[in-house]
Design an enzyme around this catalytic site. Structure first.
Site, PDB file in Angstrom:
ATOM      1  CD  GLU A 105      -2.946  -1.118   2.287  1.00  0.00           C
ATOM      2  OE1 GLU A 105      -3.053  -0.082   3.209  1.00  0.00           O
ATOM      3  OE2 GLU A 105      -4.050  -1.751   2.133  1.00  0.00           O
ATOM      4  CD  GLU A 160      -3.380  -5.976   4.165  1.00  0.00           C
ATOM      5  OE1 GLU A 160      -4.312  -5.150   4.757  1.00  0.00           O
ATOM      6  OE2 GLU A 160      -2.092  -5.789   4.260  1.00  0.00           O
TER       7      GLU A 160
HETATM    8  C1  BG6 Z   1      -4.100  -2.062   5.570  1.00  0.00           C
HETATM    9  C2  BG6 Z   1      -2.511  -2.344   6.050  1.00  0.00           C
HETATM   10  O1  BG6 Z   1      -4.104  -0.752   5.220  1.00  0.00           O
HETATM   11  O2  BG6 Z   1      -5.310  -2.155   6.053  1.00  0.00           O
HETATM   12  C3  BG6 Z   1      -2.622  -3.137   7.189  1.00  0.00           C
HETATM   13  O3  BG6 Z   1      -2.023  -2.885   4.994  1.00  0.00           O
HETATM   14  C4  BG6 Z   1      -3.831  -2.445   8.134  1.00  0.00           C
HETATM   15  O4  BG6 Z   1      -1.449  -2.998   7.775  1.00  0.00           O
HETATM   16  C5  BG6 Z   1      -5.057  -2.781   7.451  1.00  0.00           C
HETATM   17  O5  BG6 Z   1      -3.711  -3.126   9.396  1.00  0.00           O
HETATM   18  C6  BG6 Z   1      -6.356  -2.320   8.203  1.00  0.00           C
HETATM   19  O6  BG6 Z   1      -6.217  -1.005   8.523  1.00  0.00           O
HETATM   20  P1  BG6 Z   1      -6.557  -0.568   9.978  1.00  0.00           P
HETATM   21  O7  BG6 Z   1      -6.267   1.015   9.760  1.00  0.00           O
HETATM   22  O8  BG6 Z   1      -7.978  -0.734  10.283  1.00  0.00           O
HETATM   23  O9  BG6 Z   1      -5.689  -1.274  10.854  1.00  0.00           O
END
Ligand code: BG6
Length: 468
Positions: free
Chosen positions: A162, A374
């Site tokens: 990201e 993810e």
């Molecule tokens: C992504 C990242 O942006 O989303 C992760 O790669 C992150 O590291 C995940 O934890 C969820 O985002 P957040 O802000 O809810 O932790």
């Protein structure tokens, strides 16, 4: 669904490892940033996190029992090159060797993310980190150390995680280190991430390693707010300034023309040197997959000249639903609330079909396989008196998304792997430990950080056993 899709889960070093200054590890920009009062939710930090550094065997055992096929994790640059470059810290290499070997011994394929936001502080201090082109040599060297030590057993590499998030939150929104608001640095910084990706992809291919490599982009597909031509054009322009801006330079080796004209005219940036496009294009051809982290979609409307800007409102990092604010560029676009979908407690739109819609767009635009690195739901989970965690909402979220992914494959999308975010609960950078994503609950209040299987753990286990 393609037979070869691997079912997995993901994490990142800073969010799980802890042991933040053990065994020769130096400090990253996050180790320092979390100590500045008011920056993270209730001052939470990753000093201990899930203590995965000491408990990785227990975590891998839980993965094995679940039947996980692939596990994506990141390397902490500061563990293996404490000075950013130069002497390699053998204890850091040992940790990742042990983790990789443990995964393989348990039948789980390791996938490495080379950079998940934890830049060595020394490189930030020396030349300003991502804002400087000097990062390119250091980053390439760092990646080469990873390949030399781990590419014999690891066959899937994600170079960047990201890039637009860590750059924009640092250089536009004052929310990530180094909190240095400057749109020129943001544009140059992003360009530098793409150059790093390109150099590392080329290096990997030149050395002839027998795996695959790509990068993961935070992918938020968008819909125009209405059939009003103004909204449709606003949506197109928004994507040329953001969505395709972020992707094209990685996967085509060029920027969308509208975006480039806009940024060059307004900021005289990014600075593109001779040879940059050549490098970027050569790597775009060799890139093996497009990594996407998918959480939500957005709705884009026309924004009048006196409309909203990018400032205003605060980011919801406390889980008190209802803090959505419209943001945009006056005269061009704004993102507005989607009234057709539900939102999470952190005001993220829940839109399973958006992943199908987005992946079909990616197939048409780039024609490369997709690695879903993810996807998951951040929620408050309740630990019941009997030790159970009944996260039916997470099961629904993941199974609805998987259904949409299956539909995308019917429409011709090639999905290499699907990794949920995340395997265990972990530190959410700005939102502390109360925003949970895992299949495995961690009791962060208990001294021994007790691990407990949630209902979703058993659901995913059955799902993998039956191959979807
Ligand atoms: C992504 C990242 O942006 O989303 C992760 O790669 C992150 O590291 C995940 O934890 C969820 O985002 P957040 O802000 O809810 O932790």
């Amino acid at each position: 669904m393609s037979k070869k899709t691997l079912w997995g889960s993901a994490s990142a070093a800073y969010q799980i490892e802890g042991a933040y200054k053990e065994d020769g590890k130096s400090l990253s920009i996050w180790d320092n940033y979390v100590r500045i009062p008011g920056k993270t939710y209730k001052g939470t930090n990753g000093d201990v996190a899930c203590d995965h550094y000491h408990r990785y065997k227990e975590d891998v055992k839980l993965m094995k029992e679940m039947g996980l096929q692939i596990y994506r994790f990141s390397i902490a640059w500061t563990r293996i090159l404490p000075n950013g470059r130069g002497e390699v810290n053998q204890k850091g290499i040992d940790f990742y060797n042990n983790l990789i070997d443990e995964l393989i011994a348990n039948g789980i394929e390791p996938a490495i993310t080379i950079y998940h936001w934890d830049l060595p502080q020394c490189l930030q201090d020396e030349y300003g980190g991502w804002a400087s082109r000097k990062i390119i040599d250091d980053f390439t060297n760092y990646a080469s150390v990873i390949f030399e030590n781990f590419a014999d057993r690891v066959k899937k590499f994600i170079v960047m995680n990201e890039p637009a998030i860590f750059i924009n939150l640092a250089y536009l929104l004052d929310l990530h280190p180094p909190c240095d608001k400057d749109p020129v640095k943001a544009l140059n910084g992003y360009h530098h991430t793409a150059l790093c990706h390109a150099k590392v992809v080329n290096l990997y291919k030149e050395k002839g390693y027998d795996g695959i490599i790509g990068s993961s982009i935070a992918f938020g597909p968008t819909y125009p707010a209405s059939d009003d031509p103004k909204d449709i054009e606003a949506n197109k322009n928004h994507n040329d300034l953001h969505v395709w801006w972020e992707m094209d330079i990685y996967f085509k080796g060029e920027y969308p023309k509208y975006g480039l004209d806009y940024y060059q005219k307004k900021f005289n940036a990014p600075v593109i040197e001779d040879g940059d496009y050549e490098l970027l294009k050569s790597a775009a051809k060799k890139n093996d997959f497009i990594g996407i982290n998918y959480y939500q979609t957005a709705v884009i409307a026309y924004n009048p000249e006196d409309g909203v800007g990018s400032e205003g409102g605060k980011m919801n990092n406390d889980g008190k639903k209802g803090q959505f604010v419209e943001r945009g560029i006056p005269g061009i676009y704004k993102s507005i609330k989607n009234n057709n979908v539900e939102y999470t407690d952190w005001d993220w739109a829940i839109d399973p079909d958006g992943i199908r819609y987005g992946m079909v767009q990616l197939k048409e635009r780039y024609g490369q396989p997709i690695f879903i690195s993810e996807n998951g739901l951040g929620a408050f989970d309740k630990l019941e008196a009997d030790g159970s965690i009944n996260d039916d909402y997470r099961i629904k979220f993941i199974s609805d998304h998987i259904d949409a992914i299956k539909q995308a494959t019917k429409e011709g999308v090639d999905v290499l792997a699907y990794c949920t975010w995340s395997f265990t609960d972990l530190l959410s950078w700005l939102n502390g430990y109360q925003k949970r994503y895992g299949f495995v609950h961690i009791d962060f209040d208990s001294k021994d950080l007790t691990r407990r299987k949630k209902k979703s753990y058993h659901w995913y286990k059955d799902f993998i056993k039956n191959n979807g």
